[in-house]
Design a protein around this motif. Sequence first.
Motif, short mmCIF file in Angstrom:
data_model
loop_
_atom_site.label_atom_id
_atom_site.label_comp_id
_atom_site.label_asym_id
_atom_site.label_seq_id
_atom_site.Cartn_x
_atom_site.Cartn_y
_atom_site.Cartn_z
N ASN A 1 0.86 -1.19 0.00
CA ASN A 1 0.00 0.00 0.00
C ASN A 1 0.89 1.23 0.00
OD1 ASN A 1 -2.26 1.61 0.10
ND2 ASN A 1 -2.96 0.93 2.09
N GLY A 2 0.32 2.39 -0.36
CA GLY A 2 1.09 3.62 -0.36
C GLY A 2 2.16 3.66 -1.43
N THR A 3 1.86 3.13 -2.60
CA THR A 3 2.83 3.02 -3.69
C THR A 3 3.29 4.39 -4.19
OG1 THR A 3 1.62 1.04 -4.37
CG2 THR A 3 3.28 1.88 -5.89
N ASN A 4 4.56 4.47 -4.57
CA ASN A 4 5.09 5.67 -5.20
C ASN A 4 4.30 5.98 -6.47
OD1 ASN A 4 7.01 7.22 -7.06
ND2 ASN A 4 8.13 7.26 -5.12
N ALA A 5 4.07 7.26 -6.72
CA ALA A 5 3.25 7.66 -7.87
C ALA A 5 3.90 7.33 -9.21
CB ALA A 5 2.96 9.17 -7.80
N SER A 6 5.19 7.03 -9.21
CA SER A 6 5.86 6.69 -10.47
C SER A 6 5.49 5.30 -10.97
CB SER A 6 7.38 6.78 -10.30
OG SER A 6 7.83 5.84 -9.35
N PHE A 7 4.87 4.47 -10.10
CA PHE A 7 4.46 3.12 -10.49
C PHE A 7 3.02 3.11 -10.96
CE2 PHE A 7 7.72 1.80 -7.21
CZ PHE A 7 8.62 1.31 -8.13
N THR A 8 2.77 2.38 -12.03
CA THR A 8 1.40 2.12 -12.48
C THR A 8 1.18 0.61 -12.50
OG1 THR A 8 -0.24 2.59 -14.19
CG2 THR A 8 1.98 2.04 -14.94
N ASP A 9 -0.09 0.18 -12.60
CA ASP A 9 -0.46 -1.24 -12.56
C ASP A 9 -0.30 -1.80 -11.14
OD1 ASP A 9 -1.09 -1.28 -15.23
OD2 ASP A 9 0.84 -2.08 -15.86
N GLY A 10 -0.75 -3.05 -10.97
CA GLY A 10 -0.60 -3.75 -9.70
C GLY A 10 -1.54 -3.25 -8.63
N VAL A 11 -2.85 -3.51 -8.79
CA VAL A 11 -3.82 -2.96 -7.84
C VAL A 11 -3.73 -3.63 -6.47
CG1 VAL A 11 -5.43 -2.27 -9.65
CG2 VAL A 11 -5.62 -4.56 -8.64
N SER A 12 -3.10 -4.81 -6.38
CA SER A 12 -2.94 -5.47 -5.08
C SER A 12 -1.60 -5.17 -4.44
CB SER A 12 -3.12 -6.98 -5.20
OG SER A 12 -4.48 -7.33 -5.17
N GLY A 13 -0.55 -5.07 -5.24
CA GLY A 13 0.77 -4.82 -4.67
C GLY A 13 1.84 -4.78 -5.73
N THR A 14 3.04 -4.40 -5.29
CA THR A 14 4.19 -4.27 -6.18
C THR A 14 5.35 -5.07 -5.64
OG1 THR A 14 3.51 -2.05 -6.89
CG2 THR A 14 5.82 -2.66 -7.24
N ILE A 15 6.00 -5.85 -6.51
CA ILE A 15 7.21 -6.59 -6.17
C ILE A 15 8.29 -6.12 -7.14
CG2 ILE A 15 8.28 -8.86 -5.93
CD1 ILE A 15 5.37 -9.98 -5.70
N SER A 16 9.22 -5.32 -6.63
CA SER A 16 10.25 -4.71 -7.49
C SER A 16 11.61 -5.29 -7.13
CB SER A 16 10.25 -3.19 -7.31
OG SER A 16 11.28 -2.59 -8.08
N MET A 17 12.19 -6.04 -8.07
CA MET A 17 13.51 -6.66 -7.86
C MET A 17 14.58 -5.82 -8.54
SD MET A 17 12.15 -10.48 -8.65
CE MET A 17 10.96 -9.78 -9.79
N ASN A 18 15.76 -5.76 -7.92
CA ASN A 18 16.83 -4.91 -8.44
C ASN A 18 18.17 -5.62 -8.39
OD1 ASN A 18 15.25 -2.21 -8.61
ND2 ASN A 18 14.90 -2.89 -6.52
N THR A 19 18.98 -5.37 -9.41
CA THR A 19 20.37 -5.81 -9.38
C THR A 19 21.20 -4.71 -8.73
OG1 THR A 19 20.76 -4.89 -11.60
CG2 THR A 19 20.07 -7.18 -11.46
N ASP A 20 22.48 -4.97 -8.54
CA ASP A 20 23.36 -4.00 -7.88
C ASP A 20 23.55 -2.78 -8.78
OD1 ASP A 20 25.08 -2.77 -6.14
OD2 ASP A 20 26.45 -4.47 -5.96
#
Length: 833
Positions: free
Chosen positions: A279-298
Amino acid sequence: MRWKTRIVLFIYFVFGLSYHVMAQEKDSLSIILKDLENKYNVQFNYAPENIENVFITSPEASLTLSDVLLYLENNTDLKFNDSENGIVIITKPLRLFCGYIKSKEGNLPIEQATIQTKNSGTVSDETGYFEIEVKNTNDRLIIRSLGYNTINIFFENNQKSTCRDIFLEQNIESLSEVFLTNYITTGITKTNLGSYEIDFAKFDILPGLIDTDVLQSIQAFPGILSVDETVSNINIRGGSNDQNLILWDGIKMYQSGHFFGLISLYNPQITKDVLLIKNGTNASFTDGVSGTISMNTDTKLNTKTTGSIGFNLIDLNGYLNLKISDNSSVEIAARKSLSDFTETPTFNRYFERITQDPDFENNTSNVLNTNEEFDFYDFSLRWLYEISKKDKLRINFINASNKLVFDENTIIDDLERSKESKLTQNSIAGSVFYKRLWNEKLHTTFEFYETDYKLQATNANILEDQRYLQENQISESSFKLQGNYKINKSIKLNLGYQFVETEITNLDDVDNPVYRLLISEVLRTNGIFSELSYSSPNNQTHINFGVRYNYINKFKKSLIEPRLSFTHGFWNHFTIEILGEFKSQNTSQIINFQNDFLGVEKRRWQLSNNNTIPIIQSKKGSFGINYSKNNYLISSEFYYKFVKGITTQSQGFTDQFQFEKSSGTNTVYGLDLLLRKSFPNYNIWLSYSYMDNNYSFNSINQNPFPSNYDTTHAATFGSSYIKGDFKFSLGLNWHTGKPITEPVEGNEIVNNEINYQSTNSSRLDSYYRVDVSALYMIDINRKIKGQFGGSLWNVLGTENVINKYYTIDNGSVIETNEMSLNFTPNLSARFIF
């Protein structure tokens, strides 16, 4: 000629004397020590690297042993310690290096910065001061502090009589500030935005896992589980999997699992951290009405080349972080299933799990499936290039595949016949990320990605001499521009624009009788977003408020989506958080028939048409309170979620509404609770979730009724023990069974159709599973480390029914149970260099 002879003799004498002097100055210390051992009957003990390239003049023969040792100390950079037993120990004396760590902006001291050498470490005090012992003159000091760029300095360039000032630059791309550390275990934190971060470099261990499987790891959080035990069907607070936004370095991914969902698609060796937002997603993200899973490399350049090679009972894998130059490095990771080499008990368990559907096992009693083969692989690449101190470039690429092949065999007219059936699932994606740092207050970023997904099945019906081809393809392109401006120390502003074009194609093709249906649709979305963030001077209050405006060209539809996250610390040990957001998405997964795509991967992606398949929109709000003191943590969060625009086809009904095409809403109320206590070597936690999750559909008169993902109660107990290089974890998972619809007992069939009870009026038995895992790290030699692990999934072999549905065969109702993964052992070995 006599004078010439004298000149020659003089030159010879001068050069000979010079050579003799130089030869004396260039005597190797190792040779001198051997001579001294024979002369004084002593033994010198030393590390060979300490006397390499040390040359001095041999001491005079008339000196005593004490005078010789004093002479050697005065003429070398070494310490000679004489002992009573005739052994002289040679060491390099430690040097003390000191300094003051300060911020480049404001010249303020930085407290708790870490300073490390190869052999020691320390932290800076409240004035930024530190001192550290340095063993070698060429030792490198690594200086880190949260929110600042890491720097490396060398001792030999900084030998001064007074302590020097060392300045760190702020890292604008740093992760959100930590609010709660070690949220469940080491490496898991909660940020001041109400999101969760897993740093796999610091990550310890979770029950049942010997690799840092991203999508398995996030299921340790309260409110997140998978009702069918797969990573491709993760339910965030009772939502369906297609309501999750899954990003890999900013690329939207439409495939999430190998083994058709049993293990994560994303290679754990190249994934540095994952951000989970409920909840409280950053405004730069769209889609994902239930949640966001953001994976990142180094995002940091590698200072030296590192890598690893490993295997477990499922796959072989390799990783390489290659330093190309001082401003460029490449990360490469790859995995390949073991099926081409051998079949292990673990691999066979997984294969049985994904192929237990009756439509795969045997179409009829006269058909036998043989030559069953399964294979998967993934390849990931990330290239970093620092064009200058102000310009950074990142390029990503990922390619992944699953393939299942088998032959259908039967005998027709006394002739043996065979046809091949096949299922493939592929993803390929790439992105470009460019960042420009204009000054200390302003930086801009540009992101572009292209992601493609294809699911294809060829089902050979050998009895009817029929081939049924199904395809589901996605091609999506996006570019995003962002500008981040630091108004002052407390306030930051983020502005941006994003364009997304999504094309989805679905094909159904039958050769006998000839039938072909091809549907291809495109949606283009323009998004503008803005966000203002505030952090109080005492760092106790954080507010992020943003708004996103999406315009969908095809429907001429405008959507305004406000976002809010607020956290505040009080009474030293308490924090409260208030989160809220409006979100929308244009894609969803639907199931037309349970035997679609061989009954293994039944879901296909489809675009909204703003009519029978509406745009999915959500409204969410939550309130949480946390208490942390003396290694105790109590975290609670109450939430509300309302989603409209869902369809019956996207929710996976297997009852009377399996073929119903209706849209509706999903309302969820719930509580997530976590209790955790840490000891010096031991960590225990208990999480509990309660939810009231209901559907309402326009053409169904039973509203409201329980959602297919309504696991009313869910609890997890976990524990971990760490001693040196050994890690052990034990845990159990329990949740109420999912709702199902059963036939009316005694009157199961009416008009040749199953006569069902009220929708989702029954439940499966409760789910229960115990897992164990262990890891051990060992130094094989100075350059190679070994990591060995073992895990037991479902130690007790509990037979959990994860789904149940009914069909009619020859006038009788047939009950089909889908079972969870049974007792499954796994072993792993990794060699890190």
